[in-house]
Design a protein around this motif. Structure first.
Motif, PDB file in Angstrom:
ATOM      1  N   PRO A 174      -7.421  45.767  35.980  1.00  0.00           N
ATOM      2  CA  PRO A 174      -7.319  44.829  34.856  1.00  0.00           C
ATOM      3  C   PRO A 174      -6.930  45.504  33.539  1.00  0.00           C
ATOM      4  N   ALA A 175      -7.284  46.774  33.386  1.00  0.00           N
ATOM      5  CA  ALA A 175      -6.957  47.483  32.145  1.00  0.00           C
ATOM      6  C   ALA A 175      -5.457  47.698  31.983  1.00  0.00           C
ATOM      7  N   LYS A 176      -4.699  47.569  33.098  1.00  0.00           N
ATOM      8  CA  LYS A 176      -3.247  47.756  33.022  1.00  0.00           C
ATOM      9  C   LYS A 176      -2.535  46.559  32.388  1.00  0.00           C
ATOM     10  N   VAL A 177      -3.181  45.390  32.387  1.00  0.00           N
ATOM     11  CA  VAL A 177      -2.503  44.179  31.913  1.00  0.00           C
ATOM     12  C   VAL A 177      -2.112  44.293  30.437  1.00  0.00           C
ATOM     13  N   PRO A 178      -3.036  44.651  29.518  1.00  0.00           N
ATOM     14  CA  PRO A 178      -2.618  44.725  28.117  1.00  0.00           C
ATOM     15  C   PRO A 178      -1.542  45.773  27.881  1.00  0.00           C
ATOM     16  N   GLN A 179      -1.573  46.865  28.641  1.00  0.00           N
ATOM     17  CA  GLN A 179      -0.530  47.882  28.506  1.00  0.00           C
ATOM     18  C   GLN A 179       0.827  47.319  28.927  1.00  0.00           C
ATOM     19  N   ALA A 180       0.850  46.600  30.060  1.00  0.00           N
ATOM     20  CA  ALA A 180       2.101  46.012  30.537  1.00  0.00           C
ATOM     21  C   ALA A 180       2.624  44.964  29.556  1.00  0.00           C
ATOM     22  N   VAL A 181       1.721  44.145  29.005  1.00  0.00           N
ATOM     23  CA  VAL A 181       2.122  43.148  28.012  1.00  0.00           C
ATOM     24  C   VAL A 181       2.726  43.839  26.782  1.00  0.00           C
ATOM     25  N   ALA A 182       2.090  44.922  26.329  1.00  0.00           N
ATOM     26  CA  ALA A 182       2.602  45.647  25.155  1.00  0.00           C
ATOM     27  C   ALA A 182       3.988  46.222  25.424  1.00  0.00           C
ATOM     28  N   TRP A 183       4.196  46.768  26.618  1.00  0.00           N
ATOM     29  CA  TRP A 183       5.514  47.294  26.964  1.00  0.00           C
ATOM     30  C   TRP A 183       6.562  46.187  26.981  1.00  0.00           C
ATOM     31  N   ALA A 184       6.184  45.023  27.538  1.00  0.00           N
ATOM     32  CA  ALA A 184       7.128  43.899  27.575  1.00  0.00           C
ATOM     33  C   ALA A 184       7.493  43.451  26.171  1.00  0.00           C
ATOM     34  N   ARG A 185       6.494  43.363  25.310  1.00  0.00           N
ATOM     35  CA  ARG A 185       6.743  42.988  23.912  1.00  0.00           C
ATOM     36  C   ARG A 185       7.682  44.000  23.255  1.00  0.00           C
ATOM     37  N   GLU A 186       7.429  45.273  23.502  1.00  0.00           N
ATOM     38  CA  GLU A 186       8.247  46.327  22.921  1.00  0.00           C
ATOM     39  C   GLU A 186       9.704  46.204  23.371  1.00  0.00           C
ATOM     40  N   ALA A 187       9.899  45.739  24.608  1.00  0.00           N
ATOM     41  CA  ALA A 187      11.251  45.566  25.143  1.00  0.00           C
ATOM     42  C   ALA A 187      11.917  44.285  24.650  1.00  0.00           C
ATOM     43  N   GLY A 188      11.148  43.433  23.962  1.00  0.00           N
ATOM     44  CA  GLY A 188      11.708  42.185  23.448  1.00  0.00           C
ATOM     45  C   GLY A 188      11.621  41.024  24.406  1.00  0.00           C
ATOM     46  N   LEU A 189      10.771  41.130  25.429  1.00  0.00           N
ATOM     47  CA  LEU A 189      10.627  40.062  26.414  1.00  0.00           C
ATOM     48  C   LEU A 189       9.516  39.097  26.023  1.00  0.00           C
ATOM     49  N   ASP A 190       9.731  37.798  26.271  1.00  0.00           N
ATOM     50  CA  ASP A 190       8.641  36.837  26.189  1.00  0.00           C
ATOM     51  C   ASP A 190       7.680  37.106  27.342  1.00  0.00           C
ATOM     52  N   VAL A 191       6.405  36.764  27.148  1.00  0.00           N
ATOM     53  CA  VAL A 191       5.377  37.113  28.131  1.00  0.00           C
ATOM     54  C   VAL A 191       4.594  35.880  28.560  1.00  0.00           C
ATOM     55  N   SER A 192       4.451  35.736  29.872  1.00  0.00           N
ATOM     56  CA  SER A 192       3.547  34.740  30.456  1.00  0.00           C
ATOM     57  C   SER A 192       2.524  35.478  31.307  1.00  0.00           C
ATOM     58  N   VAL A 193       1.318  34.926  31.407  1.00  0.00           N
ATOM     59  CA  VAL A 193       0.324  35.470  32.328  1.00  0.00           C
ATOM     60  C   VAL A 193      -0.156  34.342  33.245  1.00  0.00           C
ATOM     61  N   ASP A 194      -0.393  34.703  34.494  1.00  0.00           N
ATOM     62  CA  ASP A 194      -0.882  33.757  35.501  1.00  0.00           C
ATOM     63  C   ASP A 194      -2.357  34.022  35.773  1.00  0.00           C
ATOM     64  N   LEU A 195      -3.139  32.943  35.806  1.00  0.00           N
ATOM     65  CA  LEU A 195      -4.556  33.020  36.131  1.00  0.00           C
ATOM     66  C   LEU A 195      -4.854  32.123  37.326  1.00  0.00           C
ATOM     67  N   ILE A 196      -5.902  32.464  38.073  1.00  0.00           N
ATOM     68  CA  ILE A 196      -6.391  31.640  39.174  1.00  0.00           C
ATOM     69  C   ILE A 196      -7.866  31.368  38.941  1.00  0.00           C
TER      70      ILE A 196
END
Length: 409
Positions: A174-196
């Protein structure tokens, strides 16, 4: 995502040519592309999608060769559409789903996208999304995707609670999620997250933790899906043996209501029963293509397609899929041509799920009479109904199937 079980249908021709119905009015409909990447590092216990781990592939199929095979279907699709008399249309959305698309090198995904753009072109502002496991991306891979034309990434977070992830057989940290989101933001990508929500053993407090954690990442879009125990999955066997508790509908309803309240508090609005966006511009246009009954071609094993009331689906296994395309034949396993009543039923079922709703004057006289009862049951928004649209209330979203039945009886 592509379900593993294929429906019954009529045989599909080897040349892929579609019935004349597919071209009727096509010039007024948008056109999308779905690309199914059927690979996963491990199979999650709840998953019923058409996915394969490396050990399940068998001979004749490999992750390394997959991009070239997908490109072959892109080229086949362009020829079949032209032969079917469909007008030239640029792509309005492209979506890579799975499986875990980002198990393939970013360059492979960009290669498939470039082939599709080369065949059809893109509408201005086209939305181009890939799903991703937070563990399957790097800063560099996300930058390569953005440079190659991707505009959006959807991370499979599912939960922020380790014991819930364990039940789901999710392997990411779970700790990888904020890092991945930050990288996506840095690349200029919009971000969605899926929950169950509704995983056996998940408390209401666990679910609140997951929702609040997801919101803390400040995504543009959130999907929240109730867990469904599908026959044939590992989770179904565990429920049957009493190893984990069965699904509780009341628990699902409480968790949905909590999520909707927390999303609204954070400024998100629902636009489809399981999807919320920070602004209308952040709603997934690809998702809306499905709910609005639009046209899309599905690339990949088990992928489904739809054009103008003609629906078809590909063979399931990557080896059979690759062999069909290698022989210059359609990978379609079957198809169906929807008649008028079926198309109308599906239109009501799908459009009633989105916040745009249904125009009341598009309903039959009997369905319009049923609306008064739905308002009395607090399933339909009265102000919207008086303005000529059927839009679900929060209670109506929880009981959407009952609304559909009332409109179709």
């Amino acid at each position: 995502m592509t379900p593993s079980a294929l429906p019954l249908g009529d045989p599909a021709p080897a040349d892929g040519v579609l019935p004349a119905q597919a071209a009727v009015g096509a010039g007024h409909r948008k056109f999308s592309l779905y690309t199914h990447i059927p690979f996963c590092a491990v199979r999650c216990g709840y998953c019923d999608f058409n996915t394969y781990t490396a050990t399940e592939l068998g001979g004749g199929a490999s992750q390394d060769a997959y991009a070239a095979t997908a490109v072959a279907e892109v080229e086949f699709a362009a020829r079949a559409m032209a032969a079917s008399g469909l007008p030239e249309r640029r792509l309005s959305t492209v979506f890579f789903g799975g499986g875990t698309p980002t198990l393939l090198p970013a360059g492979d995904l960009v290669h498939v996208l470039a082939a599709a753009v080369g065949q059809w072109g893109l509408e201005p502002g086209a939305e181009i999304t890939t799903e991703a496991n937070p563990d399957s991306v790097t800063r560099e891979s996300l930058q390569e995707l953005a440079a190659g034309g991707f505009t959006r990434v959807s991370f499979g977070m599912q939960s922020a609670v380790p014991h819930v992830l364990k039940v789901l057989d999710r392997t990411h940290n779970p700790a990888k999620v904020p890092q991945a989101v930050a990288w996506a933001r840095e690349a200029g990508l919009d971000v969605s997250v899926d929950l169950i929500y509704g995983t056996p053993g998940e408390s209401l407090a666990d679910w609140e933790t997951s929702v609040r954690t997801a919101l803390s990442y400040q995504p543009d879009h959130i999907s929240a899906y109730s867990l469904i125990v599908e026959d044939g999955t590992k989770l179904a066997a565990q429920v049957r043996r009493g190893q984990v508790p069965a699904i509780d509908d009341d628990d699902h309803a409480l968790k949905y209501e909590l999520a909707d309240a927390l999303f609204a508090e954070a400024g998100f609005s629902w636009y489809e029963v399981s999807n919320w966006a920070r602004t209308p511009a952040h709603a997934s246009e690809h998702n809306l293509t499905y709910w609005r009954g639009g046209d899309w071609w599905g690339i990949g094993p088990g992928a489904h397609s739809h054009m103008g009331g003609v629906r078809w689906w590909n063979v399931k296994h990557p080896t059979a899929y690759a062999n069909r395309l290698g022989a210059g034949e359609s990978p379609a396993a079957g198809r169906e041509i929807l008649d008028g009543p079926t198309r109308d039923m599906e239109r009501i079922m799908l459009l009633s799920r989105i916040s745009q709703g249904l125009e009341l004057n598009s309903l039959s006289e009997g369905a319009r009479r049923a609306v008064a009862g739905l308002i009395a049951q607090e399933l339909v928004d009265p102000a919207q109904a008086f303005a000529g649209r059927l839009v679900l209330t929060l209670k109506g979203r929880l009981l959407g199937d009952a609304v559909t039945r009332a409109l179709l009886d």
